[in-house]
Design a protein around this motif. Structure first.
Motif, PDB file in Angstrom:
ATOM      1  N   ALA A  94       0.834  -1.206   0.000  1.00 51.60           N
ATOM      2  CA  ALA A  94       0.000   0.000   0.000  1.00 51.60           C
ATOM      3  C   ALA A  94       0.868   1.256   0.000  1.00 51.60           C
ATOM      4  O   ALA A  94       0.351   2.352   0.047  1.00 51.60           O
ATOM      5  N   ARG A 104       2.489   2.404   2.293  1.00 44.95           N
ATOM      6  CA  ARG A 104       2.420   3.104   3.564  1.00 44.95           C
ATOM      7  C   ARG A 104       3.819   3.259   4.141  1.00 44.95           C
ATOM      8  O   ARG A 104       4.064   4.111   4.968  1.00 44.95           O
ATOM      9  N   VAL A 122      -6.110  -5.169  -3.250  1.00 46.98           N
ATOM     10  CA  VAL A 122      -6.453  -4.719  -1.904  1.00 46.98           C
ATOM     11  C   VAL A 122      -7.907  -4.283  -1.791  1.00 46.98           C
ATOM     12  O   VAL A 122      -8.691  -4.860  -1.028  1.00 46.98           O
ATOM     13  N   LEU A 123      -8.274  -3.281  -2.598  1.00 41.49           N
ATOM     14  CA  LEU A 123      -9.617  -2.713  -2.444  1.00 41.49           C
ATOM     15  C   LEU A 123     -10.694  -3.730  -2.790  1.00 41.49           C
ATOM     16  O   LEU A 123     -11.702  -3.849  -2.087  1.00 41.49           O
ATOM     17  N   PHE A 165      -8.418  -1.332   8.008  1.00 34.56           N
ATOM     18  CA  PHE A 165      -7.539  -1.840   6.954  1.00 34.56           C
ATOM     19  C   PHE A 165      -7.854  -1.179   5.617  1.00 34.56           C
ATOM     20  O   PHE A 165      -6.969  -0.846   4.848  1.00 34.56           O
ATOM     21  N   MET A 166      -9.160  -1.012   5.337  1.00 30.00           N
ATOM     22  CA  MET A 166      -9.554  -0.381   4.076  1.00 30.00           C
ATOM     23  C   MET A 166      -8.930   1.003   3.951  1.00 30.00           C
ATOM     24  O   MET A 166      -8.390   1.362   2.917  1.00 30.00           O
ATOM     25  N   CYS A 167      -9.037   1.777   5.020  1.00 33.85           N
ATOM     26  CA  CYS A 167      -8.508   3.138   5.002  1.00 33.85           C
ATOM     27  C   CYS A 167      -6.996   3.117   4.888  1.00 33.85           C
ATOM     28  O   CYS A 167      -6.414   3.880   4.122  1.00 33.85           O
ATOM     29  N   TYR A 168      -6.368   2.225   5.668  1.00 36.02           N
ATOM     30  CA  TYR A 168      -4.913   2.263   5.750  1.00 36.02           C
ATOM     31  C   TYR A 168      -4.264   1.649   4.507  1.00 36.02           C
ATOM     32  O   TYR A 168      -3.354   2.224   3.927  1.00 36.02           O
ATOM     33  N   PHE A 169      -4.756   0.479   4.108  1.00 34.64           N
ATOM     34  CA  PHE A 169      -4.156  -0.205   2.966  1.00 34.64           C
ATOM     35  C   PHE A 169      -4.841   0.153   1.652  1.00 34.64           C
ATOM     36  O   PHE A 169      -4.251   0.071   0.591  1.00 34.64           O
ATOM     37  N   GLY A 170      -6.109   0.490   1.723  1.00 37.65           N
ATOM     38  CA  GLY A 170      -6.895   0.668   0.504  1.00 37.65           C
ATOM     39  C   GLY A 170      -6.828   2.068  -0.085  1.00 37.65           C
ATOM     40  O   GLY A 170      -6.728   2.227  -1.293  1.00 37.65           O
ATOM     41  N   LEU A 171      -6.886   3.088   0.779  1.00 35.15           N
ATOM     42  CA  LEU A 171      -6.909   4.459   0.260  1.00 35.15           C
ATOM     43  C   LEU A 171      -5.716   4.778  -0.642  1.00 35.15           C
ATOM     44  O   LEU A 171      -5.890   5.438  -1.661  1.00 35.15           O
ATOM     45  N   SER A 214      -4.967   8.289   9.291  1.00 32.29           N
ATOM     46  CA  SER A 214      -5.849   7.348   8.617  1.00 32.29           C
ATOM     47  C   SER A 214      -6.747   6.644   9.638  1.00 32.29           C
ATOM     48  O   SER A 214      -7.933   6.413   9.386  1.00 32.29           O
TER      49      SER A 214
END
Lengths: 292, 265, 221, 222
Positions: free
Chosen positions: A201, A203, C187-188, D75-81, D94
């Motif tokens: 991701a 991050r 992921v999404l 997880f959606m916010c952290y990994f997905g955004l 996040s």
């Protein structure tokens, strides 16, 4: 044979027992003790007819489930090698899946005969359990996204405190990272999946972990990642057994040594090839190299 | 008191109002002159309260018009089409008409004084000090000088209603509407509220009230309107309405209050 | 289907996803069953119990509601091991979830019982019913209607909370999705897929709840 | 029975870390509650609005968020955004965003119930003194609703504070993360978890007490 506490049914009985004992005495060990007092574990295991091994299921290439759901990996191969040596049947192993923190407790409480779970040998741990001879020399490294901002280890170094790495939560992980990248920030995750996700991701700038794992991941998705190309912090992976049983320890050591240098070399070399992509050189004939 | 020569303050013509199929008001005509006290009487369901609420635009009405000082309330006619005024304009009109409710409706999160001050500061835009002065004056006038910091739940029903009256009067409305303001009160608390209303009437406040307190109506009102089935059935001076009821319905209605009226009257 | 597309990857991971779904369901059902049964008992104890017992239950209920479920799960997983209780992660999770939900259900039950009009109990006493009879024939059936909506809420919360089991390595539905993501980096797509599945589970629960509520709707008092 | 020797010196040595973690958790919870209240208020008004589309959108938001596990949202916010190109939020931001959206859905329900429970008469009284629509909301409806919903507000703050434990999953150093860290570093399982648990309990209790005092202060509605 894998014993695990997941799809309830088989474990249901055990857990109801666990609940009951939790309510009653808070102690009564629920699984039968693996060893009778006074005799060697070797004897106990032979009489029982199968080996009980503590390991994990979420860390390729050491111990993980392949696409068919079978437990595989280097640690698993070592355990099967022991079973073959004991019973001439690599299938006579019961794997107890456990988290990394359970490795020493499960030995102390005799829930398992041996732990094969990418265990780093440290003097502190050696006070609580007996290590076998190591079967892998690990080092740590950094892996980045192929299309990321950083391409080389020098880039990472130059980034200083702007650099964030993800890692699996571990006692020494931050100190180890700082040995080569003193200003890097390290985000520690509970599972290797999450640590890798953080890199995917974007991050974090890099995934900081075992070189074996990095090598494995690069093999799985060759175009996705790049290896920073620097390894440091050597540490040895070995199995561990409960303290105070020289017969058992010696037997395991013998099997491991002969796997690396003797009769089981082909088996061992095949595993290395499979899990690490490393081709081992056939031990030279003549004077035993371990004394050279 | 006010005579028929005083200026016309409120003028309602042909006001109709329905709830679904049910026609509540079937064309109400009514005049209120400056300084007059007009009482609406009638059986429940006759449309008194609905009419009162139409004046303050708490209810929309379909046809007819209501004028205050000659200005039409709530709507304007534009190329023969009736359009509702904007909320801002409606609010400004409401600010000129005070209303006291059956259930007091004091703001529960404010003290008596704050209740009275709210409209003065937010609607009239008066500075806080001045608003406070006015609030204290009116609370004093309704006999609650010592209760101004009390919250509604700390006041009796009669006291709450007096605060509500102070809140309405402090805005210096052209017209004050009273909607059965003593109906929710225990009998022993009715008198204190009526006394305040009588005091206001004497001071020349123009009032339009819906009430079941026939004795009070008879003593205080200049003009009595008997409503029945959504129309004005009879209107006139109290003596005329109470003593010479023109219809059997009014006779029947007044009969219920017979004891009180003859006993006192 | 082409390798790398979402549907293909779901197909490849179908067994792992199904097993994750099964674990989520079994953890939820087990937790709901345990928590409802023990919550009912504690709730009755909390309302009618002998005073010291009531205090004990009160302390339990208040304490458990003040601790994050995740902490309870980690505690059950790491802490129970010290008592030499051999609890596999799945059961550590179920025990922790149940311990937490018991507290909520007990509190719900107490609220439900205490909201019953006194007259009902008095009428039951007046016709000579004993305590357990009053409980069985009057109080519990009447309280059921009050308790049903918050109980359904707790059930939905339990389903959502089973995702926390992934943190101690139980391969429930969320973790099975994450494993798929680790392989294919979608992921999404997979997180949205997981969200839809949880939504469906909880939607089913709320529909079921509405149905039950309608059945009990004639209990008016 | 329990062959475990407690050694609390580990906790004292890491006391600063525990306190920082506690403050971070509290900060994230309070911030999320504030943002969540704003979202919740807007959504509650949207649900009560005349516009069908607005109503439906608000309903969908509330149902989607409330029926999805928080960890999944985290997880959606952290990994997905980042997949969507949204990269400027760090892990704490996040998480706060996630928790705010989560709180928003719950507060929307609280506020909707609060708004619908306000007697029509208060609004009429405000109309009668000539207040404009927004003035009625600002000076009458909202203050009354705030007092009605105060108890749920404090319950929500406690829930949110407990929910900050999930931030540990994305390596935010709050209490749970710190306890796990201390545990991993020292193997003092019991000490670490007992400390974290005690800190959670005491804080939740303190929040409850503090907000009960606030409730008493605003207890003019009976």
């Amino acid at each position: 044979m894998v014993r695990r506490g997941i799809l309830g049914l088989s474990a249901a009985g055990a857990a109801v027992g666990g609940l009951a004992s939790a309510g009653l005495g808070l102690l009564a060990p629920t699984s039968a003790r693996a060893q009778e007092a006074g005799t060697s574990r070797l004897q106990t295991v032979l009489e029982r007819g199968h080996l009980i091994v503590g390991t994990g299921s979420t860390n390729p290439p050491w111990h993980f489930e392949d696409e068919s759901g079978t437990l595989v990996g280097m640690d698993i191969d070592m355990a099967r090698l022991l079973a073959r040596g004991l019973f001439d049947d690599p299938e006579k192993v019961e794997f107890v899946l456990q988290g990394p923190d359970a490795r020493i407790p499960s030995l102390i409480t005799e829930k398992v005969d041996i732990v094969c779970q990418f265990m780093t040998v440290t003097p502190g741990r050696a006070q609580q359990a007996d290590f076998t001879v190591p079967y892998y020399r690990e080092g740590v490294g950094v892996m980045m996204m192929a299309d990321g901002d950083y391409k080389t280890f020098d880039d990472l170094k130059a980034a200083g405190s702007d650099l964030t790495l993800s890692a699996l939560q571990n006692v020494f992980i931050e100190d180890w990272a700082h040995k080569e990248l003193p200003e890097a920030r390290v985000d520690q995750f509970e599972s290797p999946d999450a640590a890798l996700q953080a890199l995917n991701a974007r991050r974090v700038d890099g995934y900081f972990g075992d070189q074996s794992a990095i090598r494995w991941l690069m093999q799985q998705a060759p175009d996705r990642y790049i290896d920073a190309g620097r390894g440091w912090m050597p540490n040895s992976y070995a199995s561990a057994v409960k303290q105070g049983d020289p017969i058992w320890l010696n037997w395991v050591n013998t099997v491991y040594r002969e796997a690396m240098l003797g009769v089981d070399f082909d088996y061992f070399a095949a595993s290395y090839q499979k899990w690490f992509g490393i081709t081992l050189e056939t031990p030279k004939v003549g004077f035993p190299s371990e004394f050279a | 008191m006010a005579t028929s020569k005083a200026a016309l303050l409120l003028q309602a013509r042909g006001v109709t109002k329905s709830f679904g199929d049910l026609e509540i008001l079937k064309g109400i005509d009514l005049d209120v002159r400056q300084g007059q006290v007009v009482a609406l009487i009638g059986a429940s369901g006759s449309g008194k309260t609905t009419f009162l609420r139409c004046i303050n635009l708490l209810e929309e009405y379909e046809r007819g018009e209501i004028r205050l000082d000659g200005e039409q309330i709530g709507y304007r006619v534009e190329s023969r089409e009736r359009r509702r005024l904007s909320e801002a304009q409606v609010s400004a009109q409401r600010a000129r008409i005070g209303m006291v409710f059956q259930s007091f409706n004091l703001f529960p999160h404010m003290s008596a004084e704050q209740n009275v001050m709210l409209g003065l500061t937010k609607v009239r835009g008066k500075p806080k000090v001045e608003a406070q002065e006015i609030a204290r004056h009116w609370l004093d006038r309704v006999g609650l000088a010592d209760r101004r910091d009390h919250y509604p739940y700390q006041l009796s029903g009669g006291q709450q209603q007096r605060v509500a009256i102070a809140r309405a009067v402090a805005m210096e409305p052209r017209l004050l509407l009273f909607d059965e303001v003593t109906s929710a009160l225990d009998p022993e608390l009715v008198a204190e509220v009526l006394a305040v209303m009588q005091d206001l009437a004497r001071s020349g406040m123009t009032m339009l009230l819906v009430s079941h307190e026939m004795l009070f109506v008879r003593q205080v009102a200049d003009h009595v309107v008997f409503m029945d089935g959504g129309v004005v059935a009879q209107a006139g001076a109290p003596a005329e309405v109470f003593e010479r009821p023109a219809t059997p319905r009014l006779r029947q209605f007044l009969g219920r209050f017979h004891g009180i009226l003859t006993g006192a009257g | 289907m082409e390798r790398g597309t979402f549907l293909y990857e779901v197909w490849v991971a179908r067994w792992s996803l199904l097993s994750g779904f099964g674990i989520t369901l079994s953890a939820s059902v087990l937790t709901i069953a345990i928590a409802t049964l023990l919550g009912l008992i504690l709730g009755i104890g909390l309302t009618y119990g002998w005073r010291p017992l009531r205090w004990l239950i009160r302390i339990y209920v208040d304490a458990l509601r003040g601790i994050p479920v995740l902490v309870l799960i980690l505690f059950a997983y790491y802490g129970l091991a010290l008592f030499k209780i051999n609890v596999p992660p799945f059961w550590a999770g179920v025990i922790a979830l149940a311990a937490f939900s018991i507290a909520h259900i007990a509190e719900t039950i107490r609220g439900g019982i205490e909201s019953l009009p006194q007259g009902q109990t008095e009428a039951a006493k007046a016709i000579g019913l004993q305590f357990h009879q009053r409980l069985a024939y009057v109080i519990i059936p009447l309280a059921t209607r009050r308790v049903l909506p918050p109980w359904m809420n707790t059930c939905a919360e339990i389903v959502k909370n089973t995702t926390l089991l992934s943190i101690i390595g139980v391969v429930e539905f969320l973790l099975s999705n994450q494993q798929a993501i680790a392989r294919n980096y979608l992921v999404l797509q997979f997180y949205l897929f997981a969200a839809v599945v949880y939504l469906l589970i909880n939607f089913t629960i709320s529909q079921l709840g509405a149905k039950l509520e309608r059945r009990y709707a004639h209990f008016r008092y | 029975m329990l062959n475990y020797n407690f050694n609390w010196s580990v906790i004292w040595r890491n006391w600063d870390a525990f306190l920082d973690a506690l403050l971070l958790g509290l900060g994230m919870a309070v911030l999320s509650l504030l943002v969540g209240c704003i979202i919740g208020l807007l959504v509650a008004y949207a649900r009560l609005a005349q516009n069908r589309v607005l109503q439906w959108a608000a309903w969908a938001y509330v149902e989607l968020i409330r029926n999805t596990p928080l960890l999944l949202l985290v997880f959606m916010c952290y990994f997905g955004l980042p997949e969507l190109g949204i990269r400027f939020l760090d892990k704490v931001e996040s998480f706060v965003l996630t928790l705010s959206l989560y709180a928003g859905a719950y507060m929307a329900e609280v506020f909707r119930a609060g708004l619908s429970s306000i007697p029509r008469q208060y609004v009429e009284a405000a109309k009668a003194i000539g207040m404009r629509p927004w003035q009625r909301q600002r000076w009458v409806v909202l203050p009354v609703m705030f007092r009605i919903t105060l108890p749920s507000l404090s319950n929500n703050l406690i829930s949110l504070f407990k929910d900050t434990s999930l931030a540990a999953a994305i390596a935010v150093p709050e209490l749970t993360f710190t306890a796990r860290q201390v545990n991993a570093n020292t193997f003092r399982v019991m000490e670490a978890w007992l400390t974290a648990t005690a800190l959670y309990l005491v804080t939740c209790y303190a929040i409850a007490l503090a907000l009960r005092a606030v409730e008493r202060r605003y207890a003019s509605i009976r």
